[in-house]
Design an enzyme around this catalytic site. Structure first.
Site, PDB file in Angstrom:
ATOM      1  CG  ASP A   1      -8.687   5.037   1.544  1.00  0.00           C
ATOM      2  OD1 ASP A   1      -8.936   4.745   2.738  1.00  0.00           O
ATOM      3  OD2 ASP A   1      -9.566   5.169   0.693  1.00  0.00           O
TER       4      ASP A   1
ATOM      5  CE1 TYR B   1     -15.009   2.564   1.480  1.00  0.00           C
ATOM      6  CE2 TYR B   1     -15.525   4.555   0.226  1.00  0.00           C
ATOM      7  CZ  TYR B   1     -14.822   3.913   1.240  1.00  0.00           C
ATOM      8  OH  TYR B   1     -13.929   4.617   2.011  1.00  0.00           O
TER       9      TYR B   1
ATOM     10  CG  HIS C   1      -6.278   6.470   6.505  1.00  0.00           C
ATOM     11  ND1 HIS C   1      -5.937   5.228   6.013  1.00  0.00           N
ATOM     12  CD2 HIS C   1      -7.261   6.932   5.682  1.00  0.00           C
ATOM     13  CE1 HIS C   1      -6.679   4.956   4.959  1.00  0.00           C
ATOM     14  NE2 HIS C   1      -7.482   5.974   4.724  1.00  0.00           N
TER      15      HIS C   1
END
Length: 393
Positions: A196, A317, A371
């Site tokens: 990630d 982000y 994930h």
């Protein structure tokens, strides 16, 4: 110079270097915040009898009610906290930030230093199932002995690591993590893993610190996955297994990444609210070897709540709108790059693409897991990480 002598030098460096970084043992002590958290959960209105759309619209009300019920009746943070405190936790002051990390050492003098980098909505917790096994003496596929000194930091703004300045990037995190490994802990050379957002940190370490990073393993790449049209233009053909993973990735890109877009542009909107995001796990999650069950989800969410790090974590982000690059460029290193693909990850990269960004020496595709590989398929991640020793020159 033999590896054993180097390790003795490293131990002396740990003592002399760490004194400049306020290296301190750390203990998790969040029990005093638990009653307030549970009271908030109890008082939350789950919309009563309002009928929501089905699972295509996201987590269902029934799933959320089930998680809430377990949170209030069965979940025991204090028990999990006691287990977590069996690991050796530390904090260090690096530049302006207090960085939290776990450091578990092998008893073997030739152990490979390895830093594991998590992402969002994960934390250092996603590597807990693999830490102890990685420190133990084992064999790689070639029969070579292998063990690791394992370092698991919390990304800046996550859990117990302090929030970074607003202009902070994943390259900045890579820089302070290199300082953590080389200056605070005294490892002159080390290996890296990332997933990630942690894959961006890992790749930045791989690209920018090529004298200290001798091998890198990823389960995601900090490059946007190629579409079927782009793969065809590059004459890349996929196996049936790979085609499934490509289709899943394109489906996630079309329907599952709304939170990614919002957090990249308006982090406060979601950062000031709670969330639960189990998307990206294998549908068989919770069945061996996966350890992703409701308790694991609640533990992850509770860590965010108890450390008040929802908003500070989401800013990664907004601070890195181009953190996943559209152009595939080669890293400035010939160090080995290893990659593990998991069937239900949220994105997919065939080996032909990864060869464009590094010295790809190992690629393995697993038909179980998603994930959060450290939780969803710990044995596979452990096995693949042990292959680092094959290329550790």
């Amino acid at each position: 110079m033999s590896r054993i002598v180097l390790r003795h030098q490293e131990k002396r460096m740990i003592w002399s270097a760490s004194s400049n970084y306020n290296l301190q043992p750390f203990k998790i002590e969040l029990e005093q915040n638990v009653p307030r958290m549970l009271q908030q959960v109890k008082e939350t209105d789950l919309l009563g009898t309002f009928h929501l759309a089905g699972p295509d619209a996201g987590i269902t009300l029934e799933q959320l009610q089930s998680l809430r019920s377990q949170w209030l009746s069965d979940f025991d943070w204090n028990k999990d906290q006691a287990i977590l405190n069996k690991f050796h936790h530390f904090t260090a002051k690096i530049e302006t930030l207090a960085i939290h990390f776990i450091h578990e050492k092998s008893d073997r003098p030739d152990a490979i230093p390895l830093i594991l980098n998590h992402g969002w909505p994960g934390s250092f917790l996603e590597f807990v199932p693999v830490i102890n096994d990685l420190t133990q003496a084992a064999k790689a596929s070639t029969g070579q002995d292998v063990s690791f000194d394992v370092v698991v930091p919390s990304l800046p703004g996550f859990a117990f690591s302090s929030a970074p300045p607003l202009n902070w990037t994943i390259d900045d995190t890579a820089r302070i993590f290199n300082t953590l490994m080389t200056k605070v802990l005294g490892y002159s050379e080390y290996a890296v893993h990332g997933t990630d957002w942690g894959s961006g940190v890992a790749y930045s370490l791989y690209d920018n610190f090529n004298t200290s990073v001798r091998a890198t393993h990823l389960t995601m790449a900090p490059f946007l996955p190629a579409t079927p049209v782009q793969l065809a233009e590059m004459n890349i053909t996929l196996s049936a297994e790979e085609q499934f993973e490509e289709d899943e990735a394109m489906n996630w890109n079309a329907q599952g990444n709304g939170y990614f877009i919002e957090q990249t542009t308006k982090p406060n909107t979601l950062g000031l609210a709670l969330y639960d995001n189990p998307v990206g796990s294998d549908p068989r999650a919770g069945t061996p070897p996966s350890v992703i069950d409701h308790n694991e989800i609640l533990k992850e969410v509770s860590l965010y709540v108890l450390t008040k790090s929802f908003l500070t974590s989401i800013y990664i982000y907004w601070q890195n709108p181009n953190g996943f690059k559209s152009s595939y460029t080669k890293a400035h290193t010939d160090a080995p790059l290893l990659f593990s693909a998991f069937k239900y990850n949220i994105a997919f990269w065939p080996a032909a693409l990864l060869q464009k960004v590094g010295n790809l020496v190992y690629y393995r595709n697993h038909d179980f897991g998603g994930h959060f590989a450290g939780l969803d398929n710990p044995p596979a991640l452990i096995s693949d990480l042990r292959e680092i020793v094959v290329y550790w020159k």
